[in-house]
Design a protein around this motif. Sequence first.
Motif, short mmCIF file in Angstrom:
data_model
loop_
_atom_site.label_atom_id
_atom_site.label_comp_id
_atom_site.label_asym_id
_atom_site.label_seq_id
_atom_site.Cartn_x
_atom_site.Cartn_y
_atom_site.Cartn_z
N GLY A 198 0.79 -1.22 0.00
CA GLY A 198 0.00 0.00 0.00
C GLY A 198 0.82 1.28 0.00
O GLY A 198 0.32 2.34 0.34
N ASP A 199 2.08 1.19 -0.38
CA ASP A 199 2.95 2.36 -0.38
C ASP A 199 2.47 3.42 -1.36
O ASP A 199 2.14 3.11 -2.51
N VAL A 200 2.41 4.64 -0.92
CA VAL A 200 2.11 5.78 -1.79
C VAL A 200 3.05 6.94 -1.43
O VAL A 200 2.63 8.09 -1.31
N SER A 201 4.33 6.62 -1.28
CA SER A 201 5.32 7.62 -0.89
C SER A 201 5.35 8.81 -1.83
O SER A 201 5.55 9.94 -1.41
N GLY A 202 5.16 8.55 -3.12
CA GLY A 202 5.17 9.64 -4.09
C GLY A 202 4.05 10.63 -3.85
O GLY A 202 4.23 11.84 -3.95
N ILE A 203 2.87 10.12 -3.51
CA ILE A 203 1.74 11.01 -3.18
C ILE A 203 2.06 11.80 -1.92
O ILE A 203 1.79 13.00 -1.84
N ASN A 204 2.69 11.15 -0.95
CA ASN A 204 3.09 11.84 0.28
C ASN A 204 4.07 12.97 -0.03
O ASN A 204 3.98 14.06 0.54
N PHE A 205 5.01 12.72 -0.94
CA PHE A 205 5.97 13.73 -1.33
C PHE A 205 5.26 14.93 -1.96
O PHE A 205 5.55 16.08 -1.64
N VAL A 206 4.32 14.68 -2.84
CA VAL A 206 3.61 15.77 -3.50
C VAL A 206 2.76 16.54 -2.48
O VAL A 206 2.69 17.77 -2.53
N ASN A 207 2.14 15.84 -1.55
CA ASN A 207 1.42 16.53 -0.47
C ASN A 207 2.35 17.49 0.26
O ASN A 207 1.99 18.62 0.57
N GLN A 208 3.55 17.03 0.52
CA GLN A 208 4.56 17.82 1.23
C GLN A 208 4.94 19.07 0.42
O GLN A 208 4.98 20.17 0.96
N ILE A 209 5.22 18.90 -0.88
CA ILE A 209 5.64 20.08 -1.65
C ILE A 209 4.48 21.05 -1.87
O ILE A 209 4.70 22.25 -1.97
N ARG A 210 3.26 20.55 -1.92
CA ARG A 210 2.10 21.45 -2.09
C ARG A 210 1.91 22.35 -0.87
O ARG A 210 1.30 23.41 -0.96
N ASP A 211 2.44 21.94 0.28
CA ASP A 211 2.38 22.78 1.48
C ASP A 211 3.34 23.96 1.40
O ASP A 211 3.23 24.92 2.16
N ASN A 212 4.31 23.89 0.48
CA ASN A 212 5.27 24.97 0.27
C ASN A 212 4.69 25.91 -0.78
O ASN A 212 4.41 25.49 -1.91
N LYS A 213 4.50 27.19 -0.42
CA LYS A 213 3.88 28.14 -1.35
C LYS A 213 4.59 28.18 -2.69
O LYS A 213 3.96 28.37 -3.72
N ARG A 214 5.87 27.96 -2.71
CA ARG A 214 6.65 28.00 -3.96
C ARG A 214 6.17 26.93 -4.95
O ARG A 214 6.26 27.11 -6.15
N TYR A 215 5.68 25.82 -4.42
CA TYR A 215 5.31 24.69 -5.28
C TYR A 215 3.80 24.41 -5.32
O TYR A 215 3.38 23.36 -5.78
N GLN A 216 2.99 25.36 -4.88
CA GLN A 216 1.55 25.15 -4.87
C GLN A 216 1.01 24.84 -6.26
O GLN A 216 0.07 24.06 -6.40
N TYR A 217 1.59 25.46 -7.29
CA TYR A 217 1.07 25.32 -8.64
C TYR A 217 2.07 24.72 -9.62
O TYR A 217 1.80 24.67 -10.82
N THR A 218 3.19 24.28 -9.13
CA THR A 218 4.22 23.71 -10.00
C THR A 218 3.70 22.40 -10.60
O THR A 218 3.16 21.56 -9.88
N PRO A 219 3.86 22.22 -11.91
CA PRO A 219 3.36 20.98 -12.53
C PRO A 219 4.01 19.72 -11.96
O PRO A 219 5.23 19.64 -11.81
N VAL A 220 3.15 18.77 -11.64
CA VAL A 220 3.57 17.45 -11.17
C VAL A 220 3.03 16.43 -12.16
O VAL A 220 1.84 16.46 -12.50
N ILE A 221 3.90 15.55 -12.59
CA ILE A 221 3.50 14.46 -13.48
C ILE A 221 3.78 13.17 -12.74
O ILE A 221 4.94 12.88 -12.41
N PHE A 222 2.74 12.43 -12.43
CA PHE A 222 2.94 11.15 -11.75
C PHE A 222 3.33 10.08 -12.74
O PHE A 222 2.84 10.05 -13.87
#
Length: 133
Positions: free
Chosen positions: A62-86
């Motif tokens: 059930g690992d979803v580390s990548g989703i956790n990483f994106v959650n983390q960067i979305r908390d940073n105002k600098r990366y709120q809208y930066t494109p993420v491609i899973f």
Amino acid sequence: MKNILILEDNEAHMKALNRILSNINDIQIFEAYNMAQANYMLSLNVFDVFLVDIILDTKGAGDVSGINFVNQIRDNKRYQYTPVIFITSLEDPKLAAYKELHCYNYIEKPFDPKEVLTTVKEALEIPVPLPKK
């Protein structure tokens, strides 16, 4: 020069993505094989696009580390809208990727080099607003 961070635990996939993206001019590619490396890269650089594998620990059920990483960067105002491609082999990551994390797109494994190239080039063209001070 634009910076791309690839977070992918599989070395063969990392090499393939690097080879595909090397066809894009004026980019610098950074590699991270786990969240610790990705966080270290974030402390040293500013990124314009993220390519993130959803499952970074194939041994963990059930690992979803990548989703956790994106959650983390979305908390940073600098990366709120930066494109993420899973990058994923999951059947349907769309709900979490689009609705919750505002993901730009996703690429299914095994990936098509033309699709990767087109998707990343499009993402690099997206104007990302800078955070308000």
